[in-house]
Enzyme design. Structure first.
Site, PDB file in Angstrom:
ATOM      1  N   HIS A 179      -6.236  -8.510  -2.364  1.00 55.38           N
ATOM      2  CA  HIS A 179      -6.330  -9.007  -1.065  1.00 55.38           C
ATOM      3  C   HIS A 179      -7.690  -9.888  -1.025  1.00 55.38           C
ATOM      4  O   HIS A 179      -8.580  -9.592  -1.706  1.00 55.38           O
ATOM      5  CB  HIS A 179      -6.453  -7.719  -0.149  1.00 55.38           C
ATOM      6  CG  HIS A 179      -5.531  -6.794  -0.127  1.00 55.38           C
ATOM      7  ND1 HIS A 179      -5.261  -5.840  -1.208  1.00 55.38           N
ATOM      8  CD2 HIS A 179      -4.410  -6.584   0.679  1.00 55.38           C
ATOM      9  CE1 HIS A 179      -4.155  -4.964  -0.846  1.00 55.38           C
ATOM     10  NE2 HIS A 179      -3.615  -5.397   0.051  1.00 55.38           N
ATOM     11  N   HIS A 196      -2.815   1.305  -4.457  1.00 56.49           N
ATOM     12  CA  HIS A 196      -2.316  -0.079  -5.267  1.00 56.49           C
ATOM     13  C   HIS A 196      -2.805   0.330  -6.797  1.00 56.49           C
ATOM     14  O   HIS A 196      -3.953   0.577  -7.031  1.00 56.49           O
ATOM     15  CB  HIS A 196      -2.897  -1.157  -4.967  1.00 56.49           C
ATOM     16  CG  HIS A 196      -2.604  -1.548  -3.587  1.00 56.49           C
ATOM     17  ND1 HIS A 196      -1.737  -2.729  -3.567  1.00 56.49           N
ATOM     18  CD2 HIS A 196      -3.115  -1.306  -2.298  1.00 56.49           C
ATOM     19  CE1 HIS A 196      -1.412  -3.060  -2.076  1.00 56.49           C
ATOM     20  NE2 HIS A 196      -2.271  -2.107  -1.461  1.00 56.49           N
ATOM     21  N   TYR A 198      -9.895  -9.607   1.058  1.00 55.31           N
ATOM     22  CA  TYR A 198     -10.928  -8.719   1.714  1.00 55.31           C
ATOM     23  C   TYR A 198     -11.644  -7.932   0.519  1.00 55.31           C
ATOM     24  O   TYR A 198     -12.767  -7.583   0.637  1.00 55.31           O
ATOM     25  CB  TYR A 198     -10.497  -7.856   2.800  1.00 55.31           C
ATOM     26  CG  TYR A 198      -9.752  -6.823   2.210  1.00 55.31           C
ATOM     27  CD1 TYR A 198     -10.036  -5.596   1.580  1.00 55.31           C
ATOM     28  CD2 TYR A 198      -8.113  -6.804   2.844  1.00 55.31           C
ATOM     29  CE1 TYR A 198      -8.862  -4.525   1.179  1.00 55.31           C
ATOM     30  CE2 TYR A 198      -7.361  -5.815   2.491  1.00 55.31           C
ATOM     31  CZ  TYR A 198      -7.896  -4.862   1.495  1.00 55.31           C
ATOM     32  OH  TYR A 198      -6.881  -3.903   1.353  1.00 55.31           O
ATOM     33  N   GLU A 199     -10.976  -7.742  -0.771  1.00 54.24           N
ATOM     34  CA  GLU A 199     -11.587  -7.103  -1.919  1.00 54.24           C
ATOM     35  C   GLU A 199     -12.625  -7.923  -2.570  1.00 54.24           C
ATOM     36  O   GLU A 199     -13.118  -7.911  -3.460  1.00 54.24           O
ATOM     37  CB  GLU A 199     -10.345  -6.842  -2.953  1.00 54.24           C
ATOM     38  CG  GLU A 199      -9.542  -5.667  -2.287  1.00 54.24           C
ATOM     39  CD  GLU A 199      -8.177  -5.637  -3.598  1.00 54.24           C
ATOM     40  OE1 GLU A 199      -8.534  -4.975  -4.544  1.00 54.24           O
ATOM     41  OE2 GLU A 199      -7.456  -6.221  -3.160  1.00 54.24           O
ATOM     42  N   HIS A 251      -6.815   4.161   6.565  1.00 56.88           N
ATOM     43  CA  HIS A 251      -6.103   4.144   5.435  1.00 56.88           C
ATOM     44  C   HIS A 251      -5.410   5.199   4.817  1.00 56.88           C
ATOM     45  O   HIS A 251      -4.171   5.086   4.318  1.00 56.88           O
ATOM     46  CB  HIS A 251      -6.907   3.238   4.340  1.00 56.88           C
ATOM     47  CG  HIS A 251      -6.339   2.885   3.028  1.00 56.88           C
ATOM     48  ND1 HIS A 251      -5.243   1.799   3.311  1.00 56.88           N
ATOM     49  CD2 HIS A 251      -6.243   3.121   1.876  1.00 56.88           C
ATOM     50  CE1 HIS A 251      -4.653   1.588   2.133  1.00 56.88           C
ATOM     51  NE2 HIS A 251      -5.198   2.060   1.200  1.00 56.88           N
ATOM     52  N   ASN A 267       1.566   2.510  11.417  1.00 55.94           N
ATOM     53  CA  ASN A 267       0.587   2.929  12.550  1.00 55.94           C
ATOM     54  C   ASN A 267       1.066   2.126  13.472  1.00 55.94           C
ATOM     55  O   ASN A 267       1.420   0.853  13.563  1.00 55.94           O
ATOM     56  CB  ASN A 267      -0.782   3.009  12.216  1.00 55.94           C
ATOM     57  CG  ASN A 267      -1.175   1.591  11.677  1.00 55.94           C
ATOM     58  OD1 ASN A 267      -1.049   1.375  10.536  1.00 55.94           O
ATOM     59  ND2 ASN A 267      -1.856   0.988  12.519  1.00 55.94           N
ATOM     60  N   MET A 282      -2.658  -7.121   6.223  1.00 53.45           N
ATOM     61  CA  MET A 282      -3.852  -8.177   5.690  1.00 53.45           C
ATOM     62  C   MET A 282      -3.528  -8.636   4.194  1.00 53.45           C
ATOM     63  O   MET A 282      -4.163  -8.821   3.444  1.00 53.45           O
ATOM     64  CB  MET A 282      -4.872  -6.953   5.411  1.00 53.45           C
ATOM     65  CG  MET A 282      -5.474  -5.979   6.498  1.00 53.45           C
ATOM     66  SD  MET A 282      -6.868  -5.086   6.115  1.00 53.45           S
ATOM     67  CE  MET A 282      -6.934  -3.875   7.512  1.00 53.45           C
ATOM     68  N   SER A 283      -2.165  -8.897   4.079  1.00 53.31           N
ATOM     69  CA  SER A 283      -1.672  -9.264   2.810  1.00 53.31           C
ATOM     70  C   SER A 283      -0.469 -10.262   2.865  1.00 53.31           C
ATOM     71  O   SER A 283      -0.244 -10.765   4.084  1.00 53.31           O
ATOM     72  CB  SER A 283      -1.336  -8.132   1.848  1.00 53.31           C
ATOM     73  OG  SER A 283       0.149  -7.462   2.540  1.00 53.31           O
ATOM     74  N   ALA A 334       2.353  -2.581   3.962  1.00 53.00           N
ATOM     75  CA  ALA A 334       2.280  -1.595   5.015  1.00 53.00           C
ATOM     76  C   ALA A 334       1.610  -2.259   5.996  1.00 53.00           C
ATOM     77  O   ALA A 334       0.635  -3.217   5.861  1.00 53.00           O
ATOM     78  CB  ALA A 334       1.156  -0.559   4.480  1.00 53.00           C
ATOM     79  N   SER A 380       1.052  -1.179  -0.015  1.00 56.93           N
ATOM     80  CA  SER A 380      -0.143  -0.146   0.014  1.00 56.93           C
ATOM     81  C   SER A 380       0.715   1.334   0.042  1.00 56.93           C
ATOM     82  O   SER A 380       1.502   1.383   0.990  1.00 56.93           O
ATOM     83  CB  SER A 380      -0.844   0.348   1.316  1.00 56.93           C
ATOM     84  OG  SER A 380      -2.066  -0.634   1.108  1.00 56.93           O
TER      85      SER A 380
HETATM   86  O1  LIG Z   1      -1.110  -4.385   0.706  1.00 56.69           O
HETATM   87  P1  LIG Z   1      -0.819  -4.034   2.055  1.00 56.69           P
HETATM   88  O2  LIG Z   1      -0.758  -5.044   2.851  1.00 56.69           O
HETATM   89  O3  LIG Z   1       0.400  -3.133   1.991  1.00 56.69           O
HETATM   90  O4  LIG Z   1      -1.944  -2.975   2.406  1.00 56.69           O
HETATM   91  C1  LIG Z   1      -2.220  -2.764   3.977  1.00 56.69           C
HETATM   92  C2  LIG Z   1      -3.229  -3.661   4.394  1.00 56.69           C
HETATM   93  C3  LIG Z   1      -4.664  -3.342   3.948  1.00 56.69           C
HETATM   94  O5  LIG Z   1      -4.635  -3.502   2.646  1.00 56.69           O
HETATM   95  C4  LIG Z   1      -4.338  -1.541   3.805  1.00 56.69           C
HETATM   96  C5  LIG Z   1      -4.810  -1.080   5.205  1.00 56.69           C
HETATM   97  O6  LIG Z   1      -4.587   0.274   5.329  1.00 56.69           O
HETATM   98  O7  LIG Z   1      -2.797  -1.519   4.022  1.00 56.69           O
HETATM   99  N1  GUN Z   2      -4.422  -5.539   9.831  1.00 56.25           N
HETATM  100  C1  GUN Z   2      -3.659  -4.416   9.703  1.00 56.25           C
HETATM  101  N2  GUN Z   2      -3.262  -3.840   8.442  1.00 56.25           N
HETATM  102  C2  GUN Z   2      -2.624  -2.726   8.402  1.00 56.25           C
HETATM  103  N3  GUN Z   2      -2.013  -2.236   7.464  1.00 56.25           N
HETATM  104  C3  GUN Z   2      -1.551  -1.200   8.107  1.00 56.25           C
HETATM  105  N4  GUN Z   2      -1.708  -0.971   9.072  1.00 56.25           N
HETATM  106  C4  GUN Z   2      -2.605  -2.068   9.543  1.00 56.25           C
HETATM  107  C5  GUN Z   2      -3.000  -2.328  10.758  1.00 56.25           C
HETATM  108  O1  GUN Z   2      -2.981  -1.546  11.803  1.00 56.25           O
HETATM  109  N5  GUN Z   2      -3.877  -3.267  10.840  1.00 56.25           N
END
Ligand SMILES: O=P(O)(O)O[C@@H]1C[C@H](O)[C@@H](CO)O1
Ligand code: GUN
Length: 319
Positions: free
Chosen positions: A99, A74, A101-102, A289, A256, A232-233, A129, A43
């Site tokens: 992802h 993305h 979740y999409e 986000h 964060n 989440m990835s 991220a 991200s």
């Molecule tokens: O694709 P990544 O893992 O970098 O993105 C992170 C996880 C979620 O897709 C999104 C949440 O803010 O950022």
């Molecule tokens: N699950 C999760 N994914 C993230 N991607 C970026 N920050 C976060 C977070 O705090 N939690």
């Protein structure tokens, strides 16, 4: 299409592989067609590919089997290019990932990884991220991932589920999934670049499905279970990459802190209020986000330099 690619396309019968490879062979000049290293941009990190030259971008929409990345931050293309002077190192970057979740199936999520493997990629650098669970990790720190904790995998949501396929291991070991030689090169690259020690840490990534962020109790749970960051990835991609025999390095950018306040009792607050006493309590905070993308943007340059140096070191050790 070159015969070698055509025959690889039939291996395992995963998705419309032969067609994907045929399109790429048609579009790409020979010097870009066999990338040595792949980067997956997390991200807000699509600019990681800006160190490449002679870039040819292939939109996912032109590749059968690829989904569309619907998350802000993305893009939806493969960028093929050369890194460094002279002939350059052929590299491919995924500008945007899928992802679950999409609404993408796990096989769609990992399909690009299988394509990259068939193009000849040997090492893959996966970025993301992530939120910090370990309180010692500051926003902006890059974490070299040494292990993962994937509750979805343990609970039956695993991209490797399905009938056994010829030439693939049925039971994939993951104890060495995060290549120690590559992790060594990550730290050597940071040293060569003169990054401050605190800029790079090592840790364990917890994979959650999202798209909701963690509650404080979930954050405490994942931390207690041994994870340093959460996202989440990445984990499905790591599994597919290992199944395809690639060497894997993962770099998480802490965007964060996952707020893990101790249980704060409203009853005690009300009782204190009624008794005319004041009570100190942690301020509520919420991640967004937008915040994730903004830190990605601020730190993309450091991440880009680290990834480029890492690729140089990988290829100088294993031409
Ligand atoms: O694709 P990544 O893992 O970098 O993105 C992170 C996880 C979620 O897709 C999104 C949440 O803010 O950022
Ligand atoms: N699950 C999760 N994914 C993230 N991607 C970026 N920050 C976060 C977070 O705090 N939690």
């Amino acid at each position: 299409m070159p015969a070698a690619l055509a025959s690889q396309g039939q291996n395992g019968g995963i998705g419309p592989m032969a067609s994907t490879l045929e399109v790429l062979a048609h579009i790409l000049p020979a010097r870009l067609l066999k990338p040595r290293v792949a980067i997956v941009c997390g991200s807000g990190l699509s600019t990681l590919a800006s160190s490449l030259r002679d870039v040819v971008e292939v939109p996912y929409s032109s590749l059968e089997g690829f989904g569309k990345s619907t998350v802000e931050g993305h893009r939806s293309a493969l960028a093929f290019g050369l890194l460094g002077e002279g002939n350059g190192i052929p590299v491919v970057a995924m500008l945007g990932r899928f992802h679950p979740y999409e609404g993408h199936s796990l096989s769609t999520v990992v399909y690009p990884i299988r394509v990259l493997a068939r193009l000849g990629v040997r090492d893959i650098i996966i970025t993301n991220a992530a939120g910090a669970l370990n309180p010692s990790l500051d926003v902006g720190t890059i974490v070299s991932i040494q292990d993962h904790l994937a509750i979805p995998n343990l609970a039956g949501f695993n991209p490797l589920l399905g009938p056994a396929r010829p030439n693939y291991p049925r039971f994939l070991p993951l104890s060495t999934a995060y290549s120690r030689p590559l992790r060594r090169l990550v730290f050597l690259a940071a040293h060569t670049l003169g990054l401050p020690r605190a800029a790079l840490a090592e840790g364990t990534y917890a994979w959650v499905s999202g798209p909701s962020y963690e509650t404080p109790a979930e954050g405490r749970f994942l931390r207690a279970a041994g994870a340093d960051v959460v996202g989440m990835s990445t984990v499905p991609e790591v599994l597919a990459a290992r199944e395809e025999g690639l060497n894997v390095a993962v770099l998480s950018l802490v965007t964060n802190k996952v707020v893990i306040p101790e249980y704060s009792s409203v009853r005690e607050e009300v009782e204190a209020e009624l008794a005319g006493k004041s009570i100190q309590r942690a301020k509520d905070a919420e991640v967004s986000h937008e915040e994730v993308l903004s830190v990605g943007k601020q730190k993309a340059e450091v991440m880009k330099t680290l990834v480029a140096k890492l690729i140089e070191l990988i290829v100088s050790e294993q031409p």
